[in-house]
Design a protein around this motif. Structure first.
Motif, PDB file in Angstrom:
ATOM      1  N   ARG A  75      45.880  51.019  44.470  1.00 14.72           N
ATOM      2  CA  ARG A  75      46.273  49.905  45.331  1.00 14.72           C
ATOM      3  C   ARG A  75      46.754  48.729  44.478  1.00 14.72           C
ATOM      4  N   PRO A  76      47.507  47.803  45.055  1.00  9.93           N
ATOM      5  CA  PRO A  76      47.813  46.561  44.334  1.00  9.93           C
ATOM      6  C   PRO A  76      46.509  45.858  43.963  1.00  9.93           C
ATOM      7  N   THR A  77      46.467  45.282  42.771  1.00  6.85           N
ATOM      8  CA  THR A  77      45.197  44.774  42.253  1.00  6.85           C
ATOM      9  C   THR A  77      45.404  43.448  41.530  1.00  6.85           C
ATOM     10  N   GLY A  78      44.388  42.587  41.593  1.00  5.97           N
ATOM     11  CA  GLY A  78      44.441  41.309  40.881  1.00  5.97           C
ATOM     12  C   GLY A  78      43.179  41.098  40.055  1.00  5.97           C
ATOM     13  N   MET A  79      43.298  40.279  39.002  1.00  5.24           N
ATOM     14  CA  MET A  79      42.184  39.953  38.129  1.00  5.24           C
ATOM     15  C   MET A  79      42.124  38.436  37.971  1.00  5.24           C
ATOM     16  N   TRP A  80      40.979  37.941  37.487  1.00  5.00           N
ATOM     17  CA  TRP A  80      40.896  36.555  37.074  1.00  5.00           C
ATOM     18  C   TRP A  80      39.894  36.433  35.945  1.00  5.00           C
ATOM     19  N   MET A  81      39.783  35.263  35.326  1.00  6.80           N
ATOM     20  CA  MET A  81      38.973  35.067  34.136  1.00  6.80           C
ATOM     21  C   MET A  81      37.748  34.193  34.401  1.00  6.80           C
ATOM     22  N   LYS A  82      37.382  34.055  35.643  1.00  5.95           N
ATOM     23  CA  LYS A  82      36.210  33.241  35.958  1.00  5.95           C
ATOM     24  C   LYS A  82      34.979  33.798  35.235  1.00  5.95           C
ATOM     25  N   ASN A  83      34.211  32.914  34.588  1.00  5.05           N
ATOM     26  CA  ASN A  83      32.988  33.264  33.853  1.00  5.05           C
ATOM     27  C   ASN A  83      33.246  34.204  32.665  1.00  5.05           C
ATOM     28  N   THR A  84      34.485  34.337  32.271  1.00  7.19           N
ATOM     29  CA  THR A  84      34.827  35.189  31.129  1.00  7.19           C
ATOM     30  C   THR A  84      35.096  34.278  29.931  1.00  7.19           C
ATOM     31  N   LYS A  85      34.300  34.445  28.866  1.00  9.65           N
ATOM     32  CA  LYS A  85      34.300  33.488  27.757  1.00  9.65           C
ATOM     33  C   LYS A  85      35.215  33.865  26.594  1.00  9.65           C
ATOM     34  N   PRO A  95      49.728  55.034  38.574  1.00 12.09           N
ATOM     35  CA  PRO A  95      49.148  56.385  38.743  1.00 12.09           C
ATOM     36  C   PRO A  95      49.684  57.416  37.768  1.00 12.09           C
ATOM     37  N   ASN A  96      50.905  57.230  37.238  1.00 14.04           N
ATOM     38  CA  ASN A  96      51.460  58.190  36.276  1.00 14.04           C
ATOM     39  C   ASN A  96      51.046  57.867  34.841  1.00 14.04           C
ATOM     40  N   ALA A  97      50.077  56.958  34.669  1.00 13.69           N
ATOM     41  CA  ALA A  97      49.487  56.587  33.371  1.00 13.69           C
ATOM     42  C   ALA A  97      50.396  55.707  32.515  1.00 13.69           C
ATOM     43  N   SER A  98      51.469  55.174  33.066  1.00 18.12           N
ATOM     44  CA  SER A  98      52.319  54.263  32.300  1.00 18.12           C
ATOM     45  C   SER A  98      51.948  52.810  32.625  1.00 18.12           C
ATOM     46  N   ILE A  99      52.136  51.941  31.640  1.00 14.72           N
ATOM     47  CA  ILE A  99      51.834  50.518  31.826  1.00 14.72           C
ATOM     48  C   ILE A  99      52.963  49.879  32.633  1.00 14.72           C
ATOM     49  N   ILE A 100      52.594  49.207  33.731  1.00 19.10           N
ATOM     50  CA  ILE A 100      53.613  48.603  34.592  1.00 19.10           C
ATOM     51  C   ILE A 100      53.601  47.066  34.539  1.00 19.10           C
ATOM     52  N   MET A 101      52.521  46.476  33.952  1.00 22.94           N
ATOM     53  CA  MET A 101      52.463  45.013  33.860  1.00 22.94           C
ATOM     54  C   MET A 101      51.493  44.645  32.745  1.00 22.94           C
ATOM     55  N   ILE A 102      51.852  43.586  32.001  1.00 17.23           N
ATOM     56  CA  ILE A 102      51.002  43.100  30.909  1.00 17.23           C
ATOM     57  C   ILE A 102      50.809  41.589  31.062  1.00 17.23           C
ATOM     58  N   LYS A 103      49.568  41.164  30.916  1.00 14.00           N
ATOM     59  CA  LYS A 103      49.244  39.732  30.857  1.00 14.00           C
ATOM     60  C   LYS A 103      48.589  39.476  29.505  1.00 14.00           C
ATOM     61  N   GLU A 104      49.284  38.753  28.648  1.00 12.92           N
ATOM     62  CA  GLU A 104      48.738  38.470  27.320  1.00 12.92           C
ATOM     63  C   GLU A 104      47.937  37.170  27.319  1.00 12.92           C
ATOM     64  N   ASN A 105      46.878  37.181  26.510  1.00 14.63           N
ATOM     65  CA  ASN A 105      46.099  35.973  26.211  1.00 14.63           C
ATOM     66  C   ASN A 105      45.671  35.205  27.466  1.00 14.63           C
ATOM     67  N   ALA A 106      45.035  35.935  28.382  1.00 12.93           N
ATOM     68  CA  ALA A 106      44.514  35.285  29.592  1.00 12.93           C
ATOM     69  C   ALA A 106      43.470  34.239  29.195  1.00 12.93           C
ATOM     70  N   THR A 107      43.544  33.084  29.793  1.00 11.47           N
ATOM     71  CA  THR A 107      42.720  31.934  29.401  1.00 11.47           C
ATOM     72  C   THR A 107      41.277  32.108  29.830  1.00 11.47           C
ATOM     73  N   PRO A 108      40.321  31.962  28.888  1.00  6.41           N
ATOM     74  CA  PRO A 108      38.906  32.081  29.251  1.00  6.41           C
ATOM     75  C   PRO A 108      38.519  31.082  30.338  1.00  6.41           C
ATOM     76  N   MET A 109      37.662  31.548  31.270  1.00  9.82           N
ATOM     77  CA  MET A 109      37.059  30.752  32.335  1.00  9.82           C
ATOM     78  C   MET A 109      38.060  30.307  33.413  1.00  9.82           C
ATOM     79  N   SER A 110      39.316  30.701  33.292  1.00 11.02           N
ATOM     80  CA  SER A 110      40.316  30.290  34.266  1.00 11.02           C
ATOM     81  C   SER A 110      40.122  31.050  35.577  1.00 11.02           C
ATOM     82  N   GLU A 111      40.389  30.369  36.687  1.00 15.35           N
ATOM     83  CA  GLU A 111      40.320  31.005  38.004  1.00 15.35           C
ATOM     84  C   GLU A 111      41.724  31.268  38.568  1.00 15.35           C
ATOM     85  N   ASP A 112      42.729  31.164  37.715  1.00 13.62           N
ATOM     86  CA  ASP A 112      44.082  31.530  38.136  1.00 13.62           C
ATOM     87  C   ASP A 112      44.137  33.030  38.407  1.00 13.62           C
ATOM     88  N   LEU A 113      44.850  33.414  39.443  1.00 21.44           N
ATOM     89  CA  LEU A 113      44.935  34.821  39.825  1.00 21.44           C
ATOM     90  C   LEU A 113      46.049  35.524  39.045  1.00 21.44           C
TER      91      LEU A 113
END
Length: 249
Positions: A75-85, A95-113
């Motif tokens: 399914r479509p999925t989202g992550m966030w960095m809340k409480n992540t230090k 599903p075919n095991a290929s990378i379809i999106m990359i988010k580099e250097n997600a900011t610690p403790m951020s609640e941005d989706l």
């Protein structure tokens, strides 16, 4: 990572979390990049509690470690960095095991989706900087057990090599294998000796030789199929061979 949530019909579902979050056992994960294979040791988040917590509250993680989130059903999925230090790189896997999106250097403790609108089978979180360090790109393939494409040496089938029987228990009717560098399989037996002829019939020998076997002429001038010539000083050419005369009484 952080918490995980699902984008479904415009509704955002966020999960609660627990402050306790110790490192769990890891499994191998391989990413096939343009520069070659990159190997990581990743924890697996599979249960609802593990998916909710992710890498929250961790203060450090070994350099080549990470976590893979088992997203099922896809399914479509989202992550966030809340409480992540710790800062993280996030890889969203199709599903075919290929990378379809990359988010580099997600900011610690951020609640941005951080949302991937395409169907996701797994999300991988690595220490920030690993994507840049190894040149990981969208389209690279991921190998891991939850994607059902991770193999080991034990999965490789080794072709069987025929075994030639040896010793007292070897099979009686086993074919004799030719020997030597020039040996040919199924090559005909070549007669031996200075006068041997190729394809000459093999003559029976020993006590069990056939009684009616043809008598082969001998000597350097012998001719095949030549008649038996009488012997002695009075012998005549083509004369019948006389039997011994019985002695008188």
């Amino acid at each position: 990572m952080s918490k995980i949530f699902t984008v479904l019909l415009g509704t955002l579902f966020l999960f609660a979390c627990s402050p306790e979050n110790e490192q769990r056992p890891t499994s191998p994960l391989v990413i096939n990049t343009a520069n070659g294979e990159v190997r990581f040791n990743v924890e697996t988040a599979k249960s609802l509690e593990e998916l909710q917590t992710g890498l929250m509250y961790r203060t450090e993680m070994p350099a080549n470690n990470g976590m893979i989130f088992d997203i099922y059903p896809v399914r479509p999925t989202g992550m966030w960095m809340k409480n992540t230090k710790i800062a993280l790189d996030m890889l969203f896997v199709a599903p075919n095991a290929s990378i379809i999106m990359i988010k580099e250097n997600a900011t610690p403790m951020s609640e941005d989706l951080i949302i991937c609108k395409e169907p996701v089978r797994a999300v991988i979180e690595l220490n920030a900087g690993q994507v840049r360090r190894y040149g990981i790109k969208v389209g690279d393939k991921v190998n891991h057990a939850i994607l059902n494409n991770m193999t080991s040496l034990s999965d490789v089938v080794t072709p069987e090599v025929p075994t030639i029987a040896k010793g007292p228990d070897a099979q009686v009717n086993a074919p004799a294998m030719p020997k030597g560098p020039n040996a040919q399989v199924n090559a005909p037996a070549i007669p031996k000796g200075p006068n041997a002829q190729a394809n000459a019939p093999v003559m029976p020998k020993g006590p069990n030789a056939q009684a009616n076997a043809p008598v082969m002429p001998k000597g350097p001038n012998a001719q095949a199929n030549a008649p038996v010539m009488p012997k002695g000083p009075n012998a005549q050419a083509n004369a019948p061979v006389k039997l011994p005369v019985p002695s008188p009484l």
